[in-house]
Design an enzyme around this catalytic site. Structure first.
Site: not given
Ligand code: BGC
Length: 385
Positions: A128, A178, A181, A337
């Site tokens: 990750w 950030d 990610e 999301e």
């Molecule tokens: C996002 C992160 C989030 C993670 C888990 C990723 O795709 O960029 O901000 O913490 O998913 O939800």
């Protein structure tokens, strides 16, 4: 209105009744707590291929804030117990890092604490984008807010608190991934905001020993000063130091992290720029160059902007975001999301669907942010609640 060009016609949108909005708050609480792991972790998304089996401090700590505001003290306590246990078990790892720093040894990123944990507190075996400091700051802020709201005793969480404080006090000034990610080569303003806010709150709680409190205050002040010096362009906060673009996470630097005071010229300009560049019909994009699932609109960012609008005195604007989020619940009341009503880079969507499947649904962080905004708008304590 927005300066963005629509690439697809956006949904007409419909207003839900206050009762329906309240029902979605109850549903959000149910979704979060149904999926809470028996040991306390809030999984990011129980079914999504790339997130299954993992809990992020960033997602979980905002989710815990929503649950705390909803009034489920026991669920939020259990989440904080879990974090404290998981971080407390990293004491030796952090001590070894601090010893290297004291000797002037540069610490490679793969020795840092992870971004996400398996429910039993391990790193997990899937690679990750590790090394993100924001989640540790967000956890400290969320914990202090919960403890104040419900008169919980902070010493219960001291083992985890001390590890989080030591870790980010030592490494806050390094570039890291950030909120999304990405871009490990930069120093991100929202990350600095979370670190500054979390350390400030825990240092002010009076819980830390004097030496640790002094370090926490110095790191908090340093992170804030750096962001305010190199993270401002044209009067608004920017995505990373030296950038001129904004990011949908930046409103967090106003509320809740208070890098910029609500109502200040910097806060007002930042919210206005985020809205102008990233808000389309109430849904908020992460950033203009976002290609993840084609770069859709994120429910949690819409709620974050709404939360900020309440603090700025714009309740109608905040209600517009709450309505937009609620309008994108699935027929079973789950919040995804992101949604593809308006994609910044439509051609990039298919490759992500192929790689990881359909967009993460439910995303517990979306539900947590809905609860926060619903609470800000008084829906959790009204007559129908
Ligand atoms: C996002 C992160 C989030 C993670 C888990 C990723 O795709 O960029 O901000 O913490 O998913 O939800």
């Amino acid at each position: 209105m927005t300066s963005l060009r629509l690439t697809e016609s956006s949904s007409a949108g419909r207003d839900l009744t206050p009762q329906q909005l309240v029902e979605l708050a109850h549903r959000s609480h149910a979704v979060i707590t149904e999926h809470q792991h028996v040991d306390g972790a809030y999984p990011a998304s129980p079914t999504f291929s790339a997130y299954r089996g993992y809990a992020w401090l960033r997602d979980g700590s905002f989710t815990a804030e929503g649950i705390s505001r909803y009034g489920d003290v026991e669920s939020a306590d259990r989440y904080h117990d879990w974090v404290s246990r998981v971080l407390g078990a990293r004491r030796a790892q952090v001590d070894a890092l601090l010893a290297d720093v004291a000797r002037g040894v540069e610490v490679p990123l793969d020795r840092m604490l992870p971004t996400r944990f398996t429910f039993d507190g391990l790193d997990g075996s899937d690679p990750w984008w590790d090394f993100q400091t924001d989640g540790y700051g967000t956890w400290l802020w969320s914990l202090v807010a919960h403890a104040k709201r419900h008169e919980r005793d902070l010493p219960r969480w001291l083992p985890g608190i001390e590890v989080a404080v030591d870790f980010i006090s030592a490494f806050w000034d390094l570039p890291c991934y950030d909120w999304w990610e990405e871009h490990v080569e930069h120093r991100h303003v929202s990350t600095l905001g979370a670190v500054a806010g979390g350390l400030r709150e825990i240092a002010a709680s009076g819980l830390l020993d004097e030496e640790r409190a002094t370090r926490a205050r110095a790191a908090s002040t340093g992170a804030a000063a750096l962001a305010l010096r190199d993270g401002v362009t044209d009067g608004h906060l920017v995505k990373w130091l030296g950038s001129d673009a904004v990011d949908g996470s930046l409103p967090s630097c106003v509320v809740p992290f208070r890098l910029a005071e609500p109502g200040s010229p910097l806060a007002t300009a930042t919210l206005a720029k985020v809205a102008a560049d990233l808000d389309v019909d109430g849904g908020v994009h992460r950033f203009r160059a976002d290609v993840f699932y084609g770069g859709g609109q994120w429910l949690l960012l819409s709620a974050l902007l709404g939360w900020n609008l309440v603090a700025a005195g714009d309740r109608d604007g905040a209600m517009r975001h709450l309505q937009w989020v609620a309008d994108h619940a699935t027929s079973t009341g789950e919040l995804p999301e992101q949604v593809p009503d308006h994609l910044l880079h439509p051609d990039a969507r298919a490759e992500w669907v192929e790689r990881w499947g359909e967009v993460a649904t439910p995303l517990l962080w979306s539900h947590g942010m809905y609860l926060i905004l619903a609470d800000e708008l008084g829906l959790l304590d009204g007559p129908g609640a």
